[in-house]
Design a protein around this motif. Structure first.
Motif, PDB file in Angstrom:
ATOM      1  N   ASN A  79       0.816  -1.223   0.000  1.00 52.82           N
ATOM      2  CA  ASN A  79       0.000   0.000   0.000  1.00 52.82           C
ATOM      3  C   ASN A  79       0.845   1.267   0.000  1.00 52.82           C
ATOM      4  O   ASN A  79       0.305   2.360  -0.097  1.00 52.82           O
ATOM      5  CB  ASN A  79      -0.962   0.021   1.202  1.00 52.82           C
ATOM      6  CG  ASN A  79      -0.232  -0.005   2.528  1.00 52.82           C
ATOM      7  OD1 ASN A  79       0.120  -1.063   3.014  1.00 52.82           O
ATOM      8  ND2 ASN A  79       0.018   1.157   3.114  1.00 52.82           N
ATOM      9  N   SER A  80       2.161   1.137   0.109  1.00 53.25           N
ATOM     10  CA  SER A  80       2.985   2.335   0.323  1.00 53.25           C
ATOM     11  C   SER A  80       4.367   2.174  -0.307  1.00 53.25           C
ATOM     12  O   SER A  80       4.833   1.046  -0.517  1.00 53.25           O
ATOM     13  CB  SER A  80       3.133   2.531   1.841  1.00 53.25           C
ATOM     14  OG  SER A  80       3.953   3.631   2.146  1.00 53.25           O
ATOM     15  N   LYS A 136      -5.854   1.866   4.012  1.00 52.13           N
ATOM     16  CA  LYS A 136      -4.688   2.099   3.143  1.00 52.13           C
ATOM     17  C   LYS A 136      -4.673   1.109   1.982  1.00 52.13           C
ATOM     18  O   LYS A 136      -4.333   1.462   0.856  1.00 52.13           O
ATOM     19  CB  LYS A 136      -3.393   1.957   3.949  1.00 52.13           C
ATOM     20  CG  LYS A 136      -3.133   3.096   4.937  1.00 52.13           C
ATOM     21  CD  LYS A 136      -1.768   2.873   5.581  1.00 52.13           C
ATOM     22  CE  LYS A 136      -1.450   3.866   6.655  1.00 52.13           C
ATOM     23  NZ  LYS A 136      -0.181   3.566   7.325  1.00 52.13           N
ATOM     24  N   VAL A 137      -5.034  -0.137   2.259  1.00 51.64           N
ATOM     25  CA  VAL A 137      -5.002  -1.160   1.194  1.00 51.64           C
ATOM     26  C   VAL A 137      -6.086  -0.870   0.165  1.00 51.64           C
ATOM     27  O   VAL A 137      -5.840  -0.927  -1.049  1.00 51.64           O
ATOM     28  CB  VAL A 137      -5.163  -2.585   1.789  1.00 51.64           C
ATOM     29  CG1 VAL A 137      -5.266  -3.626   0.673  1.00 51.64           C
ATOM     30  CG2 VAL A 137      -3.978  -2.914   2.687  1.00 51.64           C
ATOM     31  N   GLN A 166      -6.327   3.321  -6.367  1.00 53.51           N
ATOM     32  CA  GLN A 166      -5.388   4.051  -7.248  1.00 53.51           C
ATOM     33  C   GLN A 166      -4.948   3.211  -8.438  1.00 53.51           C
ATOM     34  O   GLN A 166      -4.510   3.745  -9.447  1.00 53.51           O
ATOM     35  CB  GLN A 166      -4.133   4.426  -6.452  1.00 53.51           C
ATOM     36  CG  GLN A 166      -4.312   5.611  -5.533  1.00 53.51           C
ATOM     37  CD  GLN A 166      -2.965   5.964  -4.908  1.00 53.51           C
ATOM     38  OE1 GLN A 166      -2.024   6.335  -5.591  1.00 53.51           O
ATOM     39  NE2 GLN A 166      -2.868   5.811  -3.604  1.00 53.51           N
ATOM     40  N   LEU A 167      -5.025   1.881  -8.288  1.00 53.90           N
ATOM     41  CA  LEU A 167      -4.571   0.986  -9.366  1.00 53.90           C
ATOM     42  C   LEU A 167      -5.756   0.359 -10.104  1.00 53.90           C
ATOM     43  O   LEU A 167      -5.602  -0.634 -10.821  1.00 53.90           O
ATOM     44  CB  LEU A 167      -3.673  -0.113  -8.773  1.00 53.90           C
ATOM     45  CG  LEU A 167      -2.392   0.404  -8.104  1.00 53.90           C
ATOM     46  CD1 LEU A 167      -1.667  -0.711  -7.362  1.00 53.90           C
ATOM     47  CD2 LEU A 167      -1.454   1.041  -9.135  1.00 53.90           C
ATOM     48  N   VAL A 211      -5.394  -7.530  -0.324  1.00 49.91           N
ATOM     49  CA  VAL A 211      -5.328  -8.592   0.689  1.00 49.91           C
ATOM     50  C   VAL A 211      -4.942  -7.965   2.025  1.00 49.91           C
ATOM     51  O   VAL A 211      -4.030  -7.138   2.070  1.00 49.91           O
ATOM     52  CB  VAL A 211      -4.217  -9.626   0.349  1.00 49.91           C
ATOM     53  CG1 VAL A 211      -4.146 -10.713   1.410  1.00 49.91           C
ATOM     54  CG2 VAL A 211      -4.411 -10.235  -1.019  1.00 49.91           C
ATOM     55  N   LEU A 212      -5.608  -8.384   3.093  1.00 49.56           N
ATOM     56  CA  LEU A 212      -5.239  -7.882   4.424  1.00 49.56           C
ATOM     57  C   LEU A 212      -4.381  -8.916   5.137  1.00 49.56           C
ATOM     58  O   LEU A 212      -4.776 -10.085   5.239  1.00 49.56           O
ATOM     59  CB  LEU A 212      -6.494  -7.613   5.254  1.00 49.56           C
ATOM     60  CG  LEU A 212      -7.218  -6.313   4.942  1.00 49.56           C
ATOM     61  CD1 LEU A 212      -8.424  -6.159   5.856  1.00 49.56           C
ATOM     62  CD2 LEU A 212      -6.275  -5.112   5.096  1.00 49.56           C
ATOM     63  N   VAL A 213      -3.231  -8.495   5.617  1.00 51.36           N
ATOM     64  CA  VAL A 213      -2.369  -9.408   6.379  1.00 51.36           C
ATOM     65  C   VAL A 213      -1.415  -8.605   7.254  1.00 51.36           C
ATOM     66  O   VAL A 213      -0.848  -7.608   6.822  1.00 51.36           O
ATOM     67  CB  VAL A 213      -1.573 -10.357   5.445  1.00 51.36           C
ATOM     68  CG1 VAL A 213      -0.627  -9.608   4.519  1.00 51.36           C
ATOM     69  CG2 VAL A 213      -0.799 -11.394   6.231  1.00 51.36           C
ATOM     70  N   ASP A 214      -1.283  -9.055   8.496  1.00 53.94           N
ATOM     71  CA  ASP A 214      -0.237  -8.531   9.375  1.00 53.94           C
ATOM     72  C   ASP A 214       0.933  -9.499   9.234  1.00 53.94           C
ATOM     73  O   ASP A 214       0.826 -10.669   9.637  1.00 53.94           O
ATOM     74  CB  ASP A 214      -0.759  -8.483  10.818  1.00 53.94           C
ATOM     75  CG  ASP A 214       0.295  -7.986  11.794  1.00 53.94           C
ATOM     76  OD1 ASP A 214       1.503  -8.017  11.458  1.00 53.94           O
ATOM     77  OD2 ASP A 214      -0.077  -7.595  12.917  1.00 53.94           O
TER      78      ASP A 214
END
Ligand SMILES: NC(=O)c1ccc[n+]([C@@H]2O[C@H](COP(=O)([O-])OP(=O)(O)OC[C@H]3O[C@@H](n4cnc5c(N)ncnc54)[C@H](OP(=O)(O)O)[C@@H]3O)[C@@H](O)[C@H]2O)c1
Length: 288
Positions: free
Chosen positions: A21-22, A48-49, A55-56, A66-69
């Motif tokens: 995301n950054s 943020k994701v 943006q893409l 995808v969300l992941v820590d």
């Protein structure tokens, strides 16, 4: 093991990028999409994701948020296995998420050690541990781990960060040789300063690009260079080439000039940190 660059190396490939995301991860994701890949865009913060995916959105169904820590093994294992199951394949994994910390060793807490080792090193071990069996079954795959020039040169007052990044370099370089005969490829990306929010996060600054070093290159310049080298299946990728590349060779050969530069840098950084000025420490010169 370098090969001529392949223009179509990423076309129709399934890529998984952490820290997407950054900064460098976002730029790599965008460039991968431009080159025809499908990208699983992984980050820990839902807003943020989704903003990054938005943006893409011109790349439509090739973008998968995808969300992941990455400090959580079970989460990393799950999302990588899910990606391979969903697509039937996993071509490239970019273990890129990371944090930076500059601190005097004697004031760093064990909590800080744990956070940086979990985020910068265990995350790469978790991702690699999840992807290698999948890639071995496929008989192909490429894992690209983001280390740093701090993972080959002991830039001072970054002992915590450098410890994690030297380990990432060691892991990736070891596996590069261990799996070459199995059709798996490994690259270690060693960026010098790149203008991303990582510097502001370290100093807790509100402007995401504050305190970026003056010689930092834009992530949009780093990403195409990195992907060109990945497409050559290059092992160590130092970006930008030049100063850090030369200092690394000079340092490993025991050149007194490198010893003097790193000693002066340590002296200047320590002085700045002891007077409570981390921005000055970040910008400290390499001469007395
Ligand atoms: N920028 C440089 O000068 C430089 C130089 C050498 C090496 N590097 C390396 O390049 C990589 C990318 O850094 P960057 O400069 O692009 O910094 P960045 O813009 O801050 O990006 C770092 C990414 O990692 C994510 N991340 C951090 N902890 C995470 C966690 N526990 N779980 C999931 N994601 C997490 C961040 O998420 P949030 O946005 O939610 O924080 C962000 O997406 C890092 O490994 C860094 O060490 C950078």
């Amino acid at each position: 093991m370098n090969e001529p660059p392949r223009k179509d190396y990423f076309k129709n490939k399934i890529c998984f990028v952490t820290g997407a995301n950054s900064g460098i991860g976002f730029a790599l994701s965008e460039e991968l999409l431009k080159r025809g890949a499908t990208v699983y865009l992984a980050g820990r913060d839902p807003k943020k994701v989704s903003d990054a995916a938005e943006q893409l959105s011109v790349f439509e169904e090739r973008v998968h948020p995808v969300l992941v820590d990455v400090t959580r093994q079970e989460q990393v294992q799950k999302v990588i296995e899910q990606t391979a199951a969903e697509e039937g394949w996993l071509d490239l994994l970019f273990n890129n998420a990371g944090i930076l910390l500059m601190a005097l060793f004697e004031t760093a807490t064990l909590e800080e050690w744990k956070t940086i080792v979990d985020t910068n090193l265990w995350s790469v071990i978790y991702g690699t541990h999840a992807a290698v069996p999948i890639m071995l079954r496929q008989g192909s795959g490429h894992i690209v781990n983001t280390s740093s020039v701090g993972g080959i040169i002991p830039y001072p007052m970054q002992a915590l960060y450098n410890t994690t990044k030297f380990a990432v370099t060691g892991l990736t370089e070891s596996l590069r040789f261990e799996y070459a005969e199995k059709g798996l490829h490994f690259s270690t990306v060693c960026p010098g300063p790149v203008a991303t929010p990582i510097y502001a996060k370290r100093l807790g600054k509100p402007d995401p690009l504050m305190n970026v070093p003056g010689d930092a290159i834009p992530p949009g310049t780093a990403a195409p260079f990195i992907l060109d080298r990945v497409a050559e299946r290059k092992g160590m990728i130092i970006v930008p080439e030049g100063f850090h590349d030369r200092l690394w060779r000079s340092y490993v050969s025991g050149d007194p000039v490198a010893e003097e530069m790193l000693g002066a840098h340590a002296h200047n950084r320590r002085n700045a940190l002891e007077r409570g000025d981390p921005a000055a420490a970040a910008a400290a010169p390499m001469h007395r």
